[in-house]
Design a protein around this motif. Structure first.
Motif, mmCIF file in Angstrom:
data_model
loop_
_atom_site.group_PDB
_atom_site.id
_atom_site.type_symbol
_atom_site.label_atom_id
_atom_site.label_comp_id
_atom_site.label_asym_id
_atom_site.label_seq_id
_atom_site.Cartn_x
_atom_site.Cartn_y
_atom_site.Cartn_z
ATOM 1 N N SER A 104 -3.017 -3.946 -5.007
ATOM 2 C CA SER A 104 -2.615 -4.397 -3.681
ATOM 3 C C SER A 104 -1.660 -5.579 -3.774
ATOM 4 N N ILE A 105 -1.951 -6.498 -4.668
ATOM 5 C CA ILE A 105 -1.074 -7.656 -4.866
ATOM 6 C C ILE A 105 0.307 -7.200 -5.340
ATOM 7 N N ILE A 106 0.339 -6.306 -6.326
ATOM 8 C CA ILE A 106 1.609 -5.829 -6.871
ATOM 9 C C ILE A 106 2.449 -5.167 -5.773
ATOM 10 N N VAL A 107 1.837 -4.234 -5.056
ATOM 11 C CA VAL A 107 2.587 -3.467 -4.049
ATOM 12 C C VAL A 107 3.080 -4.366 -2.920
ATOM 13 N N ASN A 108 2.200 -5.167 -2.348
ATOM 14 C CA ASN A 108 2.583 -5.950 -1.171
ATOM 15 C C ASN A 108 3.509 -7.108 -1.502
ATOM 16 N N VAL A 109 3.355 -7.711 -2.658
ATOM 17 C CA VAL A 109 4.286 -8.765 -3.066
ATOM 18 C C VAL A 109 5.681 -8.182 -3.289
ATOM 19 N N CYS A 110 5.747 -7.003 -3.881
ATOM 20 C CA CYS A 110 7.049 -6.350 -4.084
ATOM 21 C C CYS A 110 7.702 -6.005 -2.750
ATOM 22 N N VAL A 111 6.921 -5.501 -1.794
ATOM 23 C CA VAL A 111 7.471 -5.158 -0.479
ATOM 24 C C VAL A 111 7.978 -6.410 0.227
ATOM 25 N N ILE A 112 7.189 -7.479 0.229
ATOM 26 C CA ILE A 112 7.593 -8.731 0.872
ATOM 27 C C ILE A 112 8.855 -9.281 0.212
ATOM 28 N N THR A 113 8.927 -9.231 -1.112
ATOM 29 C CA THR A 113 10.111 -9.703 -1.835
ATOM 30 C C THR A 113 11.342 -8.894 -1.454
ATOM 31 N N LEU A 124 10.509 -7.491 12.748
ATOM 32 C CA LEU A 124 10.506 -6.043 12.955
ATOM 33 C C LEU A 124 10.189 -5.295 11.663
ATOM 34 N N SER A 125 10.698 -5.774 10.544
ATOM 35 C CA SER A 125 10.442 -5.086 9.273
ATOM 36 C C SER A 125 8.961 -5.103 8.926
ATOM 37 N N LEU A 126 8.305 -6.241 9.113
ATOM 38 C CA LEU A 126 6.869 -6.320 8.835
ATOM 39 C C LEU A 126 6.075 -5.488 9.830
ATOM 40 N N TYR A 127 6.489 -5.518 11.090
ATOM 41 C CA TYR A 127 5.819 -4.711 12.111
ATOM 42 C C TYR A 127 5.919 -3.228 11.763
ATOM 43 N N PHE A 128 7.114 -2.786 11.372
ATOM 44 C CA PHE A 128 7.304 -1.377 11.050
ATOM 45 C C PHE A 128 6.673 -1.005 9.706
ATOM 46 N N TYR A 129 6.494 -1.983 8.822
ATOM 47 C CA TYR A 129 5.789 -1.722 7.562
ATOM 48 C C TYR A 129 4.398 -1.173 7.847
ATOM 49 N N MET A 298 6.981 12.617 -2.376
ATOM 50 C CA MET A 298 8.283 12.136 -2.801
ATOM 51 C C MET A 298 8.889 11.180 -1.780
ATOM 52 N N CYS A 299 8.384 11.241 -0.547
ATOM 53 C CA CYS A 299 8.861 10.323 0.488
ATOM 54 C C CYS A 299 8.480 8.886 0.177
ATOM 55 N N MET A 300 7.494 8.693 -0.693
ATOM 56 C CA MET A 300 7.101 7.338 -1.083
ATOM 57 C C MET A 300 8.272 6.555 -1.663
ATOM 58 N N TYR A 301 9.219 7.261 -2.264
ATOM 59 C CA TYR A 301 10.363 6.583 -2.867
ATOM 60 C C TYR A 301 11.419 6.182 -1.844
ATOM 61 N N PHE A 302 11.244 6.581 -0.588
ATOM 62 C CA PHE A 302 12.272 6.344 0.413
ATOM 63 C C PHE A 302 11.784 5.610 1.659
ATOM 64 N N ASP A 303 10.467 5.607 1.916
ATOM 65 C CA ASP A 303 10.016 5.067 3.199
ATOM 66 C C ASP A 303 10.269 3.574 3.351
ATOM 67 N N GLY A 304 10.373 2.843 2.246
ATOM 68 C CA GLY A 304 10.643 1.410 2.338
ATOM 69 C C GLY A 304 11.987 1.089 2.975
ATOM 70 N N TYR A 305 12.941 1.994 2.860
ATOM 71 C CA TYR A 305 14.280 1.740 3.391
ATOM 72 C C TYR A 305 14.321 1.878 4.909
ATOM 73 N N TYR A 306 13.305 2.523 5.490
ATOM 74 C CA TYR A 306 13.194 2.557 6.945
ATOM 75 C C TYR A 306 12.912 1.156 7.489
ATOM 76 N N LEU A 307 12.364 0.281 6.661
ATOM 77 C CA LEU A 307 12.098 -1.091 7.091
ATOM 78 C C LEU A 307 13.390 -1.876 7.268
ATOM 79 N N LEU A 308 14.488 -1.371 6.704
ATOM 80 C CA LEU A 308 15.815 -1.940 6.931
ATOM 81 C C LEU A 308 16.539 -1.177 8.037
#
Length: 358
Positions: A104-113, A124-129, A298-308
């Motif tokens: 959990s630490i690894i994943v969420n710290v990477c997302v926040i970074t 908005l990015s955190l809300y949509f996360y 495979m969408c796991m590799y792309f969903d983070g970009y929706y936060l932008l």
């Protein structure tokens, strides 16, 4: 579900406070946020995910790996990075709860970074996360999500066209999940224009794969016959599709951007092609997931970009229209996440916790 709602409120409030108190750092050419708000938001995300107990489809499986793992790289996993992570967790304690806290630490710290470096609207990015369901899905497919967020950290290298640096991130992610090798050709596709022949070809390929799904799977697994993924063939032929609502939610923002691509280019600038292409590729996999839900992984590799993408979508029009669009999109995604939570998508709800790490 009360814990999830409290988490959403805490993270959203902290994101809002970080947004309204930010200042532009000219030296680093990005916004600088009040660290206290970022820390509190990150802690809320980490604790909710890290203390989860019997939450998510993979919880039991990963718990068994911790209890029974035999320290052999030739056993359950071939990915060295994840095997090392398992060994570190087991060396401290055989209680699986510590493992979930570490991941959990690894994943969420990477997302926040990733968001600190790339978003124009932290709130908005955190809300949509949370409301795009990405946060909840990080509690499933743990290995693959670690690989995903590591590659996300290479986004700046992708934007800058630094392929060698991007490869370093892919290589690090590969030690957690080998499917991330797919992100190497994605580097070149993402740097094309959104209205390129490549994107048109990919769309028609997806349509043909849908129409001739059986033949497509036969060809795909002929290519994979000598790999450890070969045994998935029967699952892909006999399985069920993803929730149709998830497919619509993935497609809608991309379709809107394509409809207003000239306006989007003004808002996004030169990065519009990269962000939209990455989300577009994820939506293609979600289309395929209508036939077999495993494609959604495979969408796991792309969903983070929706936060932008989504915050930009909220600022593409005139001021009054933008306010309406922002409210509409926020309400729509909140409803979407609540609907999936109530339907117990991926066994994310009900939420149970275990505070004992050792």
């Amino acid at each position: 579900m009360a814990i999830y709602m409290l988490n959403l409120v805490v993270v959203s409030v902290c994101g809002y406070m970080a947004e309204v108190t930010k200042r532009f750092d000219e030296e680093k050419n990005r916004y600088k946020y009040k660290i206290i708000f970022i820390i509190v938001a990150a802690l809320s995300l980490i604790l909710v995910s890290g203390f989860r107990y019997k939450v998510g489809t993979d919880f039991t499986q990963y718990s068994e790996y911790i209890i029974y793992y035999d320290n052999s790289f030739d056993g359950i996993f071939n990915e060295a990075g994840f095997a090392i992570l398992l060994n570190i967790s087991r060396a401290i304690t055989e209680n699986p709860q510590l493992f979930f806290m570490i991941t959990s630490i690894i994943v969420n710290v990477c997302v926040i970074t990733f968001l600190i470096k790339n978003t124009d609207n932290m709130f908005l990015s955190l809300y949509f996360y949370i409301t795009t369901f990405m946060f909840y899905l990080t509690m499933n497919g743990v290995r693959q999500y670690i690989a995903s967020v590591i590659v996300m950290l290479g986004y700046r290298a992708l934007v800058e066209g630094n392929f060698k640096k991007y490869l370093i991130y892919v290589g690090a992610a590969f030690t957690f999940h080998s499917t991330v090798i797919f992100m190497i050709p994605v580097y070149f596709i993402a740097r094309k224009r959104i209205d390129s022949v490549w994107n048109i070809g990919i769309f028609f390929f997806a349509i043909m794969a849908m129409l001739f799904y059986g033949e497509f799977i036969e060809i795909l697994f002929e290519l994979l016959k000598d790999t450890r993924f070969a045994y998935y063939k029967e699952i892909f032929l006999d399985g069920s599709g993803a929730n149709p609502i998830r497919i619509i939610v993935w497609m809608a923002p991309v379709v809107l951007i394509f409809m207003y691509k000239d306006r989007a280019r003004k808002v996004f600038g030169e990065n519009v092609d990269i962000v939209v292409n990455l989300c577009y590729l994820g939506s293609i996999f979600m289309i395929l997931a209508s036939k077999q839900v495993f494609f959604a992984r495979m969408c796991m590799y792309f969903d983070g970009y929706y936060l932008l993408l989504l915050p930009k979508l909220c600022s593409m029009f005139e001021e009054k229209t933008n306010k309406f669009m922002t409210a509409l999109i926020m309400v729509a995604y909140l409803g979407y996440s609540l609907l999936l939570l109530r339907s117990r998508e991926a066994w994310i709800s009900p939420y149970n916790y275990n505070l004992q790490l050792f």
